[in-house]
Write a protein that holds these residues in place. Structure first.
Motif, PDB file in Angstrom:
ATOM      1  N   LEU A  58       0.845  -1.191   0.000  1.00 19.14           N
ATOM      2  CA  LEU A  58       0.000   0.000   0.000  1.00 19.14           C
ATOM      3  C   LEU A  58       0.881   1.243   0.000  1.00 19.14           C
ATOM      4  O   LEU A  58       1.698   1.443   0.905  1.00 19.14           O
ATOM      5  CB  LEU A  58      -0.917  -0.012   1.230  1.00 19.14           C
ATOM      6  N   ASP A  59       0.705   2.107  -1.036  1.00 19.08           N
ATOM      7  CA  ASP A  59       1.551   3.292  -1.114  1.00 19.08           C
ATOM      8  C   ASP A  59       0.917   4.464  -0.360  1.00 19.08           C
ATOM      9  O   ASP A  59      -0.149   4.353   0.245  1.00 19.08           O
ATOM     10  CB  ASP A  59       1.837   3.664  -2.569  1.00 19.08           C
ATOM     11  N   ASP A  60       1.577   5.627  -0.418  1.00 24.80           N
ATOM     12  CA  ASP A  60       1.121   6.800   0.337  1.00 24.80           C
ATOM     13  C   ASP A  60      -0.199   7.347  -0.185  1.00 24.80           C
ATOM     14  O   ASP A  60      -0.910   8.075   0.529  1.00 24.80           O
ATOM     15  CB  ASP A  60       2.194   7.900   0.272  1.00 24.80           C
ATOM     16  N   GLN A  61      -0.553   7.053  -1.429  1.00 29.70           N
ATOM     17  CA  GLN A  61      -1.816   7.521  -2.000  1.00 29.70           C
ATOM     18  C   GLN A  61      -2.974   6.562  -1.738  1.00 29.70           C
ATOM     19  O   GLN A  61      -4.100   6.796  -2.186  1.00 29.70           O
ATOM     20  CB  GLN A  61      -1.669   7.726  -3.521  1.00 29.70           C
TER      21      GLN A  61
END
Length: 206
Positions: free
Chosen positions: A145-148
């Motif tokens: 899961l990325d920051d966005q």
């Protein structure tokens, strides 16, 4: 010159002893062979890769994929992620593991999600059980899961799983069959090497 008479009963006893010994040796060899096949046939692919995330976090990814096994038995799939924190690492990291495989009993089912603290490790584990021998194709996915708030794939590994029966015997019975052969073989060998009382008495008289 005194001729030594051969007792037919003694000869028959010796012949029976040899028959038991060699039969026991054969059954013992069969039991050892069956047990070796049981242990050697299953095969898994072991892979390890090093990844670096966008924030500099290092990830050591170790994967175990069952490629060959017994039908009716559980074949294991394992993913281990070991993270090493950097100066820009987030406080927590979320990962997903998804195993796609054909018509099998997969436990657990669906996508697995885990959150790890940088510097620690997490594991994903599945077992796949087939009831019909054959070849299945699958894919293992590991995502982060990325920051966005979006999931992107870190790792994708296609594989095949080949399962079979053992000469028409349910695989879960193989250890019992091998154990029975080993026990019976040892028993016959010991029995065949044991000198009967009648044979010992005949030998003493002669």
């Amino acid at each position: 010159m005194k001729t030594r008479e051969v007792n037919p009963l003694s000869f028959g006893i010796i012949r029976t002893m040899k028959w038991k010994f060699w039969t026991g040796l054969f059954i013992l060899a069969v039991g050892i062979g069956v047990f070796c096949v049981w242990l050697i046939y299953p095969r898994a692919d072991l892979t390890a890769v090093n990844l670096t995330l966008a924030d500099g976090t290092s990830v050591r990814l170790s994967v175990k994929l069952a490629e060959r096994g017994w039908s009716h038995m559980k074949n294991e799939y394992l993913v281990k992620l070991v993270t090493a924190a950097s100066e820009n690492s987030a406080e927590t990291l979320s990962f997903q593991g998804r195993l796609e495989l054909g018509n099998v009993l997969l436990t657990p089912q669906g996508t697995l999600t885990e959150t790890a603290v940088p510097g620690h490790e997490l594991n994903f584990r599945w077992t796949a059980q087939t009831y019909v021998p054959g070849v299945l194709t699958g894919v293992l996915w590991v995502s982060r899961l990325d920051d966005q708030g979006d999931w992107y794939a870190l790792y994708a590994k296609p594989f095949t799983l080949t399962t079979t029966n053992f000469v028409g015997i349910l695989p879960e019975w193989i250890p019992w069959l091998a154990g029975a052969c080993l026990g019976l073989g040892v028993l016959l060998i010991l029995w065949g090497r044991r000198k009967p009382v009648a044979h010992r008495a005949q030998k003493q008289v002669s």
